[in-house]
Design an enzyme around this catalytic site. Structure first.
Site, PDB file in Angstrom:
ATOM      1  CD  GLU A 183      41.726   8.346 -19.340  1.00  0.00           C
ATOM      2  OE1 GLU A 183      41.352   9.512 -19.560  1.00  0.00           O
ATOM      3  OE2 GLU A 183      42.196   7.981 -18.238  1.00  0.00           O
TER       4      GLU A 183
ATOM      5  CG  ASP B 299      47.607  15.688 -21.222  1.00  0.00           C
ATOM      6  OD1 ASP B 299      46.768  15.169 -20.463  1.00  0.00           O
ATOM      7  OD2 ASP B 299      47.547  15.607 -22.462  1.00  0.00           O
TER       8      ASP B 299
END
Length: 261
Positions: A38, A49
């Protein structure tokens, strides 16, 4: 006796800590045995995140990262491997570039798929999934923690991807996820529902240790490991070559879980 296998999707931040270093890191993860990688296009406000990934994204942006460079990184990685390279990013980056142009360029770069967490299934995606289908880019659907059976079935039956990404817990990336009986029971249920639709599952969010992967062997198709690799990169910022370092780290994750890398 056949050894149980589990697929690994590694994760790098495009442009972090430099273009060359992230290419080395990605190559190392693939060399170490990951069949999926990824490549995150950094965004200033990634809503999923944790601090580790957000700090790396901020650093990449401050040092001039562009979306064009992200495609180039995927292109360079894809041309040197038969394994699967995916883009991971957020809606604003795709909108700014243009949905049709973004997916077209992604296909040209040799990408296998796209993960975009804020394009929630069932909401208006302005034609994104249709463009992915048109260009044979797998759009990886996310299943939120402890989703209802009906929603799991709907997502699995409609995705163009051979697998779905099951988010192991709520919150941000980075913190370790406890693989407990409750989570295992949920994963087993999701896996059964998805299997009836001909789909596999990969589990991510807080997977950063070989013991967690070992606990998931035989229960899932694969795992997604992100912050662990960013942390390894951070520990080796002075290295001139991250390939062997990330390769070894990946092998340790897989071999420790019973895989042959």
């Amino acid at each position: 006796m056949k050894t149980k296998q589990i697929e690994l999707m590694g994760h790098i931040i495009a442009g972090y800590p430099s273009i060359q270093a992230c290419l080395q890191a990605g190559s190392g993860i693939l060399k170490g045995g990951a069949n999926f990688l990824e490549v995150q296009f950094p965004f200033s406000d990634g809503n999923a995140d944790g601090n580790l990934i957000q700090d790396a994204s901020d650093y990449s942006i401050k040092h001039g990262f562009t979306t064009k460079q992200g495609f180039t990184i995927i292109e360079k990685l894809a041309e040197n491997t038969s394994r699967h390279i995916l883009a991971m990013t957020y809606a604003n980056i795709i909108f700014k570039y243009g949905i049709k142009d973004f997916i077209k360029r992604l296909k040209e770069s040799g990408a296998y798929g796209l993960i975009a967490p804020d394009f929630v299934y069932g909401e208006n995606d302005l034609g994104l999934r249709e463009e992915c289908l048109k260009h044979e880019i797998y759009f990886i659907e996310l299943i939120a923690p402890f989703s209802k059976d009906s929603r799991i079935k709907e997502i699995a039956s409609n995705t163009n991807s051979p697998f779905v990404y099951v988010v192991a817990r709520s919150g941000l990336t980075g913190s370790s996820t406890e693989i407990n009986d409750g989570l295992l029971a949920y994963i087993e249920n999701v896996s059964k529902i998805c299997a009836m639709e001909g789909k596999k599952i990969m589990v991510g969010f807080g997977i950063n240790h070989k013991n967690q992967i070992s606990a998931l062997l035989g229960k899932v198709y694969g795992v997604v490991v992100g912050s662990h690799f960013v942390n390894i990169i951070n520990e080796n910022l002075d290295s001139n070559n991250l390939v062997p370092i990330l390769s070894q780290s990946t092998k340790e994750l897989l071999q420790g879980a019973g895989n042959e890398a």
